[in-house]
Design an enzyme around this catalytic site. Sequence first.
Site, PDB file in Angstrom:
ATOM      1  N   HIS A 257      30.099 -10.802  49.397  1.00  0.00           N
ATOM      2  CA  HIS A 257      30.120  -9.384  48.999  1.00  0.00           C
ATOM      3  C   HIS A 257      29.125  -8.624  49.875  1.00  0.00           C
ATOM      4  O   HIS A 257      27.932  -8.938  49.865  1.00  0.00           O
ATOM      5  CB  HIS A 257      29.744  -9.239  47.525  1.00  0.00           C
ATOM      6  N   LEU A 258      29.616  -7.643  50.621  1.00  0.00           N
ATOM      7  CA  LEU A 258      28.748  -6.911  51.551  1.00  0.00           C
ATOM      8  C   LEU A 258      28.381  -5.514  51.053  1.00  0.00           C
ATOM      9  O   LEU A 258      27.525  -4.850  51.643  1.00  0.00           O
ATOM     10  CB  LEU A 258      29.403  -6.830  52.935  1.00  0.00           C
ATOM     11  N   ARG A 259      29.038  -5.063  49.996  1.00  0.00           N
ATOM     12  CA  ARG A 259      28.654  -3.833  49.260  1.00  0.00           C
ATOM     13  C   ARG A 259      28.801  -2.534  50.039  1.00  0.00           C
ATOM     14  O   ARG A 259      28.454  -1.478  49.516  1.00  0.00           O
ATOM     15  CB  ARG A 259      27.206  -3.922  48.757  1.00  0.00           C
TER      16      ARG A 259
ATOM     17  N   ASN B  64      35.485  -5.394  46.604  1.00  0.00           N
ATOM     18  CA  ASN B  64      35.031  -4.607  45.447  1.00  0.00           C
ATOM     19  C   ASN B  64      33.874  -3.679  45.806  1.00  0.00           C
ATOM     20  O   ASN B  64      32.782  -3.757  45.267  1.00  0.00           O
ATOM     21  CB  ASN B  64      34.651  -5.523  44.278  1.00  0.00           C
TER      22      ASN B  64
ATOM     23  N   HIS C 177      35.841 -19.705  43.478  1.00  0.00           N
ATOM     24  CA  HIS C 177      34.722 -20.194  42.655  1.00  0.00           C
ATOM     25  C   HIS C 177      35.124 -20.933  41.375  1.00  0.00           C
ATOM     26  O   HIS C 177      34.907 -20.434  40.273  1.00  0.00           O
ATOM     27  CB  HIS C 177      33.727 -19.083  42.335  1.00  0.00           C
TER      28      HIS C 177
ATOM     29  N   ASN D 277      29.502 -14.888  37.382  1.00  0.00           N
ATOM     30  CA  ASN D 277      30.829 -14.932  36.767  1.00  0.00           C
ATOM     31  C   ASN D 277      31.842 -15.449  37.778  1.00  0.00           C
ATOM     32  O   ASN D 277      32.002 -14.844  38.827  1.00  0.00           O
ATOM     33  CB  ASN D 277      31.228 -13.523  36.305  1.00  0.00           C
TER      34      ASN D 277
ATOM     35  N   ASP E 154      30.049 -17.019  47.470  1.00  0.00           N
ATOM     36  CA  ASP E 154      30.150 -15.853  46.586  1.00  0.00           C
ATOM     37  C   ASP E 154      28.843 -15.052  46.634  1.00  0.00           C
ATOM     38  O   ASP E 154      28.338 -14.597  45.594  1.00  0.00           O
ATOM     39  CB  ASP E 154      30.497 -16.284  45.148  1.00  0.00           C
TER      40      ASP E 154
ATOM     41  N   HIS F 205      22.390  -7.962  44.425  1.00  0.00           N
ATOM     42  CA  HIS F 205      22.103  -6.927  43.438  1.00  0.00           C
ATOM     43  C   HIS F 205      20.638  -6.537  43.567  1.00  0.00           C
ATOM     44  O   HIS F 205      19.803  -7.356  43.942  1.00  0.00           O
ATOM     45  CB  HIS F 205      22.363  -7.426  42.014  1.00  0.00           C
TER      46      HIS F 205
HETATM   47 ZN   LIG Z   1      34.889 -13.676  41.655  1.00  0.00          ZN
END
Ligand SMILES: [Zn+2]
Length: 432
Positions: free
Chosen positions: A64-66, A96, A234, A280, A307, A311
């Site tokens: 996730h690179l945001r 996302n 995952h 999650n 994953d 944050h």
């Molecule tokens: Zn996921």
Amino acid sequence: MDAFILRNGQLAQEDSPDLTETDLFIESGKLKAIGPQLPAVDGVPEFDVTGRVLLPGLFDVHVHLREPGREDKETIKTGSEAAINGGVTGIVAMPNCTPAIDSGGMVQSVLDIASRDARIPVYTTGCITKGRLGKELANIGGMHARGAVMITDDGDPVGNHQILRRAMEYAREFGLIVASHCEVKELSGVGAMNEGEVSYRLGIPGIPAESEEICISRDIRLAHLTGAHVHIQHVTSGEGMRIIERFKEDGIHVTCEVSPHHLIFNETHIQDYDTHYKMNPPLRRPEDNAILLDGLKRGIFDVIATDHAPHTDFEKQLDFGSAPFGITGLETALPSLYQEFIKPGHFGWDLLVKRYSAEPRRLLGHDPVVFKEGSPVNLTIFHPDKETHFTTSFMQSKSKNTPFLDQHVQGHVEMVVLDDAILLDRLTANAS
Ligand SMILES: [Zn+2]
């Protein structure tokens, strides 16, 4: 430094349980020569890498690179620098973001930023549904045309079976992988950790393993119905893995991944309500660690993927129920897998190379990295006898939400070379 020779390294390869002692002569981004005791070359500097493991650059299919939208957590630049710091030379970004990557234009803009800011190849996925809302199919053809390598609503499942079926039909036509975050939302509810004895004792709402397992089964059945390639992200529960294994035995084309944290940690680590263990799907039971490790050794898991989920401190300092799910992983994956599994002899370097370098590239239809004369250089040098201290200043990710924060972990990435660029060098700077 256009040319240099590395002396007495230990080469790790996916098809050999033993490390092979070798020298490497690197020139202009190519492997000019490989083998023991290469002759010295006038004017070419030499570095002794005795005891170091020479690995093909690692590749992570779940990051996730945001960017765009949450550049306070991570950017394509900082995320790709974190990858380099962990010896990873290629990454696949999840969609996302804010706004979600759900159109050809958004895919293009992410790839444009990556080509400007990242020193390693950055690929992107696109959403299955518009805005990741699960209601309406995203423009899958448009995203494919701009270079999306998978579609996924990662972070959430696609709740509607019929929408997922249609998405898989499109994906099959474009040869796109459908990557599945498996969860039945109605079962997960407001859960924040694995449901069981530990969650009851801590008073934290639980997420039953069945939430994940039912969805794994559904997604593979729909993939079988449509002929799509589904990749289960995952996997955390032993039974979830066994479901995939049974479908694989039946000849159904499904691939899957396991993360380092689901191999290493479990629900018992949550005793102190430490949100660095909140993700999650959640950490499951100690016995699941053992089943996942066994599955990794038996080849049930096609790839290891972190994953990596950055944050801010502010968010992760909320109470356990309110803090967001996810931890960073790009920088800690290699040393932690070495410390927990390779050093104690649970598996060898060949497994790590296969599952965290070669197979992830094959999943995307790319050739794995090879070490032979004339091939482009894609190299991570790892020192197994040095430790890494994961301080906030050492880590390049903008976020520091990892259980390894301030911990010492065995092993140290010393150098990363990709083509004609030395992306990271903690080796020659310290050499005499
Ligand atoms: Zn996921």
